[in-house]
Write a protein that holds these residues in place. Structure first.
Motif, PDB file in Angstrom:
ATOM      1  N   MET A  26      34.100 -14.952 -34.053  1.00 46.46           N
ATOM      2  CA  MET A  26      33.290 -15.090 -33.170  1.00 46.46           C
ATOM      3  C   MET A  26      31.932 -14.456 -33.120  1.00 46.46           C
ATOM      4  SD  MET A  26      35.487 -15.459 -29.539  1.00 46.46           S
ATOM      5  CE  MET A  26      33.832 -15.836 -28.461  1.00 46.46           C
ATOM      6  N   MET A  27      30.904 -14.668 -32.700  1.00 45.73           N
ATOM      7  CA  MET A  27      29.518 -13.945 -33.084  1.00 45.73           C
ATOM      8  C   MET A  27      29.577 -12.572 -32.512  1.00 45.73           C
ATOM      9  SD  MET A  27      25.758 -15.062 -31.691  1.00 45.73           S
ATOM     10  CE  MET A  27      26.093 -14.793 -29.885  1.00 45.73           C
ATOM     11  N   PRO A  28      29.349 -11.710 -33.025  1.00 49.11           N
ATOM     12  CA  PRO A  28      29.454 -10.416 -32.731  1.00 49.11           C
ATOM     13  C   PRO A  28      28.565 -10.107 -31.359  1.00 49.11           C
ATOM     14  CG  PRO A  28      29.152 -10.068 -35.133  1.00 49.11           C
ATOM     15  CD  PRO A  28      28.825 -11.651 -34.630  1.00 49.11           C
ATOM     16  N   MET A  29      29.348  -9.311 -30.280  1.00 48.49           N
ATOM     17  CA  MET A  29      28.654  -9.310 -29.052  1.00 48.49           C
ATOM     18  C   MET A  29      28.865  -7.851 -28.494  1.00 48.49           C
ATOM     19  SD  MET A  29      29.533 -13.021 -27.149  1.00 48.49           S
ATOM     20  CE  MET A  29      28.577 -12.166 -25.714  1.00 48.49           C
ATOM     21  N   ALA A  30      28.106  -7.270 -28.080  1.00 50.62           N
ATOM     22  CA  ALA A  30      28.268  -5.834 -27.371  1.00 50.62           C
ATOM     23  C   ALA A  30      27.412  -5.719 -26.173  1.00 50.62           C
ATOM     24  CB  ALA A  30      27.842  -4.880 -28.510  1.00 50.62           C
ATOM     25  N   MET A  31      27.845  -4.736 -25.151  1.00 51.18           N
ATOM     26  CA  MET A  31      27.164  -4.611 -24.131  1.00 51.18           C
ATOM     27  C   MET A  31      27.333  -3.050 -23.585  1.00 51.18           C
ATOM     28  SD  MET A  31      27.132  -6.552 -20.313  1.00 51.18           S
ATOM     29  CE  MET A  31      26.105  -7.750 -20.923  1.00 51.18           C
ATOM     30  N   LYS A  63      26.742   8.798   0.147  1.00 48.82           N
ATOM     31  CA  LYS A  63      26.986   8.371  -1.433  1.00 48.82           C
ATOM     32  C   LYS A  63      25.704   7.263  -1.845  1.00 48.82           C
ATOM     33  CE  LYS A  63      30.338   5.506  -2.774  1.00 48.82           C
ATOM     34  NZ  LYS A  63      31.500   5.153  -3.091  1.00 48.82           N
ATOM     35  N   GLU A  64      25.128   7.822  -2.837  1.00 52.01           N
ATOM     36  CA  GLU A  64      24.158   6.786  -3.705  1.00 52.01           C
ATOM     37  C   GLU A  64      24.645   6.353  -5.280  1.00 52.01           C
ATOM     38  OE1 GLU A  64      20.513   8.640  -3.492  1.00 52.01           O
ATOM     39  OE2 GLU A  64      21.049  10.041  -5.219  1.00 52.01           O
ATOM     40  N   GLU A  65      24.264   5.306  -5.448  1.00 48.28           N
ATOM     41  CA  GLU A  65      24.835   4.870  -6.849  1.00 48.28           C
ATOM     42  C   GLU A  65      23.662   4.286  -7.316  1.00 48.28           C
ATOM     43  OE1 GLU A  65      29.466   4.010  -6.906  1.00 48.28           O
ATOM     44  OE2 GLU A  65      28.388   2.539  -5.433  1.00 48.28           O
ATOM     45  N   GLU A  66      23.604   4.130  -8.832  1.00 47.13           N
ATOM     46  CA  GLU A  66      22.644   3.318  -9.768  1.00 47.13           C
ATOM     47  C   GLU A  66      23.475   2.960 -10.830  1.00 47.13           C
ATOM     48  OE1 GLU A  66      18.207   3.961 -11.769  1.00 47.13           O
ATOM     49  OE2 GLU A  66      19.783   5.384 -12.018  1.00 47.13           O
ATOM     50  N   HIS A  67      23.443   1.385 -11.054  1.00 50.81           N
ATOM     51  CA  HIS A  67      24.002   0.807 -12.148  1.00 50.81           C
ATOM     52  C   HIS A  67      23.133   0.382 -13.066  1.00 50.81           C
ATOM     53  CE1 HIS A  67      26.456  -2.153 -14.145  1.00 50.81           C
ATOM     54  NE2 HIS A  67      27.598  -1.423 -14.052  1.00 50.81           N
ATOM     55  N   ARG A  68      23.345   0.243 -14.171  1.00 50.16           N
ATOM     56  CA  ARG A  68      22.363  -0.176 -15.454  1.00 50.16           C
ATOM     57  C   ARG A  68      23.253  -1.107 -16.412  1.00 50.16           C
ATOM     58  NH1 ARG A  68      18.621   4.159 -17.923  1.00 50.16           N
ATOM     59  NH2 ARG A  68      20.841   5.028 -18.763  1.00 50.16           N
ATOM     60  N   ARG A  69      22.406  -1.702 -17.111  1.00 49.84           N
ATOM     61  CA  ARG A  69      23.286  -2.632 -17.937  1.00 49.84           C
ATOM     62  C   ARG A  69      22.222  -2.961 -19.206  1.00 49.84           C
ATOM     63  NH1 ARG A  69      24.761  -8.399 -15.180  1.00 49.84           N
ATOM     64  NH2 ARG A  69      22.715  -9.143 -14.667  1.00 49.84           N
ATOM     65  N   GLY A  70      22.614  -3.342 -20.370  1.00 49.84           N
ATOM     66  CA  GLY A  70      21.966  -3.724 -21.614  1.00 49.84           C
ATOM     67  C   GLY A  70      22.762  -4.357 -22.599  1.00 49.84           C
ATOM     68  N   LEU A  71      22.183  -4.513 -23.629  1.00 49.97           N
ATOM     69  CA  LEU A  71      22.838  -5.259 -24.785  1.00 49.97           C
ATOM     70  C   LEU A  71      22.974  -4.077 -25.675  1.00 49.97           C
ATOM     71  CD1 LEU A  71      21.205  -8.776 -25.329  1.00 49.97           C
ATOM     72  CD2 LEU A  71      23.252  -8.287 -24.482  1.00 49.97           C
ATOM     73  N   ASN A  72      22.309  -2.958 -25.618  1.00 55.03           N
ATOM     74  CA  ASN A  72      22.427  -1.757 -26.363  1.00 55.03           C
ATOM     75  C   ASN A  72      21.680  -0.506 -25.649  1.00 55.03           C
ATOM     76  OD1 ASN A  72      19.527  -1.935 -27.051  1.00 55.03           O
ATOM     77  ND2 ASN A  72      19.963  -3.584 -28.204  1.00 55.03           N
ATOM     78  N   THR A  73      21.812   0.546 -26.129  1.00 52.15           N
ATOM     79  CA  THR A  73      21.239   1.703 -25.443  1.00 52.15           C
ATOM     80  C   THR A  73      19.887   1.859 -25.144  1.00 52.15           C
ATOM     81  OG1 THR A  73      22.942   3.121 -26.575  1.00 52.15           O
ATOM     82  CG2 THR A  73      21.252   4.427 -25.751  1.00 52.15           C
ATOM     83  N   ALA A  74      19.088   1.098 -26.129  1.00 52.03           N
ATOM     84  CA  ALA A  74      17.725   1.215 -25.883  1.00 52.03           C
ATOM     85  C   ALA A  74      17.398   0.037 -24.829  1.00 52.03           C
ATOM     86  CB  ALA A  74      16.952   0.600 -27.033  1.00 52.03           C
ATOM     87  N   SER A  75      18.160  -0.936 -24.379  1.00 55.34           N
ATOM     88  CA  SER A  75      17.549  -2.039 -23.593  1.00 55.34           C
ATOM     89  C   SER A  75      18.418  -1.722 -21.971  1.00 55.34           C
ATOM     90  CB  SER A  75      18.174  -3.452 -24.052  1.00 55.34           C
ATOM     91  OG  SER A  75      19.427  -3.503 -24.386  1.00 55.34           O
ATOM     92  N   VAL A  76      19.295  -0.582 -21.943  1.00 54.77           N
ATOM     93  CA  VAL A  76      19.729  -0.580 -20.641  1.00 54.77           C
ATOM     94  C   VAL A  76      18.861  -0.364 -19.628  1.00 54.77           C
ATOM     95  CG1 VAL A  76      21.133   1.098 -19.340  1.00 54.77           C
ATOM     96  CG2 VAL A  76      21.908   0.550 -21.818  1.00 54.77           C
ATOM     97  N   MET A  77      18.778  -1.109 -18.601  1.00 51.70           N
ATOM     98  CA  MET A  77      18.046  -1.057 -17.359  1.00 51.70           C
ATOM     99  C   MET A  77      18.768  -1.132 -16.123  1.00 51.70           C
ATOM    100  SD  MET A  77      16.538  -5.105 -17.844  1.00 51.70           S
ATOM    101  CE  MET A  77      15.375  -4.943 -16.206  1.00 51.70           C
ATOM    102  N   THR A  78      18.046  -0.681 -14.906  1.00 54.03           N
ATOM    103  CA  THR A  78      18.620  -0.673 -13.753  1.00 54.03           C
ATOM    104  C   THR A  78      18.870  -2.166 -13.200  1.00 54.03           C
ATOM    105  OG1 THR A  78      17.805   1.537 -13.295  1.00 54.03           O
ATOM    106  CG2 THR A  78      18.783   0.043 -11.339  1.00 54.03           C
TER     107      THR A  78
END
Length: 673
Positions: A319-324, A353-368
């Protein structure tokens, strides 16, 4: 001796109620004892073998509480995480992914319905599919005890825990006899299993320093047919704590911890290749501040989880390589104070309590993509009505809010918030007609949807623009009741529950992933017993059953574990202990196809099975203990009902469960100085 037991115990007959300072049970643990025959909660005998666990409890404390001592417990020596530990206790099960990091379920309830805390702190993971759930980095060696409060019967440890509250705790450091301690262990087993653990502490009456490090690894395992199941893992944890104890009533402790790892999953399309977790906690406790002011406690926590998943590092795929990459930052705090009078005890506190979650396709693109805040106030009151009865009640109010931080969704930038209320009342009694303790409690909980239920991008079953806008808070009303009996060589217990869940949060996978609310009914029971056959032989058993129904469609609720029973036999003589465990699991034909939770869903009925385990222990000296065991002795091929269907990348057909490990042999050595 069995080490799973309910905490509610009887006061010796014909004795008056002691003064308040002695009302709390005393847990006297004999050194280097072996505990679990298998997973039940049978109360330990007051008089037992010289090397067995001895429990003295002159008065009931909280019969809905189950305490499990994690020290010197062979059946837990081969546990890989917190979920493996909990799955040994009646009523608990886990959704399997592969070799480790299963997601615990209690009485069919999953996720934030089950609050899991370590040393008083609760921290969720970053993975949108819960690869790094709260129990994933709990090493049984690192904690001394796990405490379980069944049902909505406490308000002290955060909002929303409608199924149960689970607390993994360490014992307080004690340097009254010597100014150091050192604990070390190693375990080897089938499929390349290799665990190492080292913990040491030095101190005196004024303070201490504690250091800990552990690691665990294994290769892919083979099922009973000899087929390889993708399941390898490699993970480590480390921690350091410094404590200040200027007097016997004061404690100030700072603890920091860090861990990481990777894990291959037979049941997922991607593996976890990074599970970095960093935590810090500052804890303060002051006792005996005045005539009635017994304790003041405060805790402030920081947690950071950094998670990477991909489909190419640990597996070969066309399959096509994928990462998150995803991360979550959590800050929380709690302050509570306890006052005692002759007939009353009250705990008052606040938490936030307070939480912040971020996601992205790589470290450079991680956003809240998501953030949340919670603030609550709580109180629990115990009224000692007389020598044999007490009433415990609790109430908490919470303000919870969540924000969709993405810019690409229909609810971009929107915030939603709710005021939530939870409470309970429970009567606990010592019976005069028989040596038993009973309880009956009514609880109510309002639970705000968690990140996985309303994460940006989830579709709504209700027709709203998305789940963030459409999923409503869950409201559970539940009755819990039970009885604990103990006399001479026989002890047994029974606990049951029945509840109504309005706006139960349900995942539907029949048409992509949709999340919505339905009304539901839940009920079930757990029971266990123990009988001392002779000075050397004892036997016990347990059984657990959970049931749920979707009232909107008059169909079964999904992801409910089947009826399960265990029978065990133990032999103890001087330095030797030998255990055998027969586990029997019924088929599950009450399913809701294509419905479930964020991790798993019902894709088929499951078959019944039985497994047989043996393990033993030899106490070589007061310092060294040897243990060994064989799990699934007869190499049975079976799969659990709560099973995330095997990934097609590994050759599994659609909706095919992957099998559990076949015969597994392990051995360990433990040394305590």
């Amino acid at each position: 001796m069995t080490q799973f037991f309910d905490a509610g115990q009887l006061r010796p007959e014909n004795t008056a109620r002691p003064q308040f300072i002695s009302r709390r049970p005393v847990w006297a643990i004999a050194p280097l004892t072996m505990a679990v025959i298998f997973a039940n909660q049978t109360m330990a005998q007051e008089e037992a073998l010289s090397n067995a666990i001895v429990v003295s409890a002159p008065e009931i404390e909280a019969p809905v509480v189950t305490r499990v001592n994690l020290d010197e417990t062979p059946v837990l020596q081969s546990a890989t995480d917190g979920a493996t530990v909990l799955a040994q206790i009646p009523g608990f099960s886990a959704i399997g992914n592969g070799g480790t990091n299963g997601d615990p379920i209690f009485r069919g309830m999953f996720g934030s319905r089950l609050a899991i805390l370590t040393s008083g702190a609760q921290m969720a993971g970053a993975c949108p599919n819960r690869m790094d759930n709260p129990s994933a980095y709990i090493n049984p060696y690192s904690y001394d005890e796990v405490e379980i409060v069944k049902g909505p019967q406490t308000v002290l440890w955060g909002p929303g825990a409608s199924a149960a509250t689970v607390r993994f705790e360490r014992a307080k450091e004690d340097f009254s006899e010597k100014n150091y301690r050192l604990d070390a262990s190693a375990l080897v087993g089938s499929n390349g299993r290799f665990d190492r653990y080292l913990e040491g502490a030095v101190g005196n009456e004024k303070g201490y320093l504690r250091l800990e490090a552990n690691s665990s690894q294994a290769d892919d395992y083979e099922d009973g047919n000899g087929d390889v199941v993708p399941s390898e893992w490699d993970k480590w944890n480390s921690s350091a704590a410094i404590g200040w104890t200027p007097d016997e009533d004061t404690l100030l402790e700072l603890e920091v911890a860090r861990g990481d790892g990777e894990s291959k999953y037979a049941g997922r399309s991607m593996d976890g290749t990074k599970f970095l977790r960093e935590t810090a906690a500052l804890r303060f406790e002051k006792q005996n501040l005045g005539e009635n002011w017994r304790k003041l406690e405060a805790q402030f926590n920081y947690g950071y989880a950094d998670h990477v998943m991909d489909n190419f590092t640990l597996r070969e795929s066309s399959m096509m390589p994928m990462a998150m990459e995803l991360d979550r930052r959590t800050r929380s705090g709690r302050v509570a104070s306890t006052w005692d009078w002759s007939d009353y005890s009250i705990i008052l506190g606040v938490d936030a309590k307070e939480e912040e979650h971020r996601r992205g396709l790589n470290t450079a693109s991680v956003m809240t993509d998501y953030s949340s805040e919670q603030a609550g106030v709580f109180s629990e009151l115990t009224w000692f009505m007389n020598d044999t009865q007490q009433v415990v009640s609790g109430l908490r109010f919470d303000r919870v809010s969540a924000t969709d931080e993405l810019t690409t969704t229909a609810t971009a930038g929107q915030e939603r918030s709710d005021n939530l209320v939870s409470g309970f009342v429970r009567l606990e009694s010592d019976l005069s007609s028989m040596p038993a303790t009973t309880y009956i409690g009514l609880g109510y909980v309002e639970r705000f949807p968690d990140y996985w239920e309303i994460k940006p991008g989830n579709a709504s079953l209700s027709g709203d623009v998305n789940a963030f806008a459409g999923v409503q808070p869950e409201k559970t009303t539940q009755i819990d009741l039970g009885i604990n009996y103990q006399k001479d060589d026989l002890s047994w217990w029974l606990s049951g529950y029945a509840g109504m869940v309005n706006d139960y949060i349900l995942f539907d996978y029949s048409n992509d992933t949709q999340v919505g609310n339905v009304d539901a009914l839940i009920a079930g029971a757990e029971a266990g017993s123990r009988y001392q056959l002779s000075d050397n032989w004892s036997t016990n058993g347990s059984i657990a059953y959970a049931w749920g129904e979707n009232r909107d469609s008059n169909t079964a609720l999904p992801q409910i574990a089947p009826l399960e029973a265990k029978l065990g036999l133990t032999y103890e003589q001087q330095a030797w202990t030998l255990n055998s465990v027969l586990r029997m699991v019924a088929k599950q034909d009450r399913v809701a196809l294509d419905q479930g939770n964020v991790v798993g869903y019902d894709f088929a009925e499951s078959s019944s099975f039985a497994t047989f385990d043996i393990n033993g222990e030899y106490r070589l000296s007061q310092v060294v203990t040897l243990r060994a065991g064989i799990d699934n002795l007869f190499d049975r091929t079976y799969s659990e009902h709560l099973n995330k269907a095997g990934s097609s990348v590994f050759g599994y057909a659609a909706d095919t469960a992957f099998n559990e490990p076949g015969r597994t042999v392990w051995a360990s050595i433990n040394a305590s100085f």
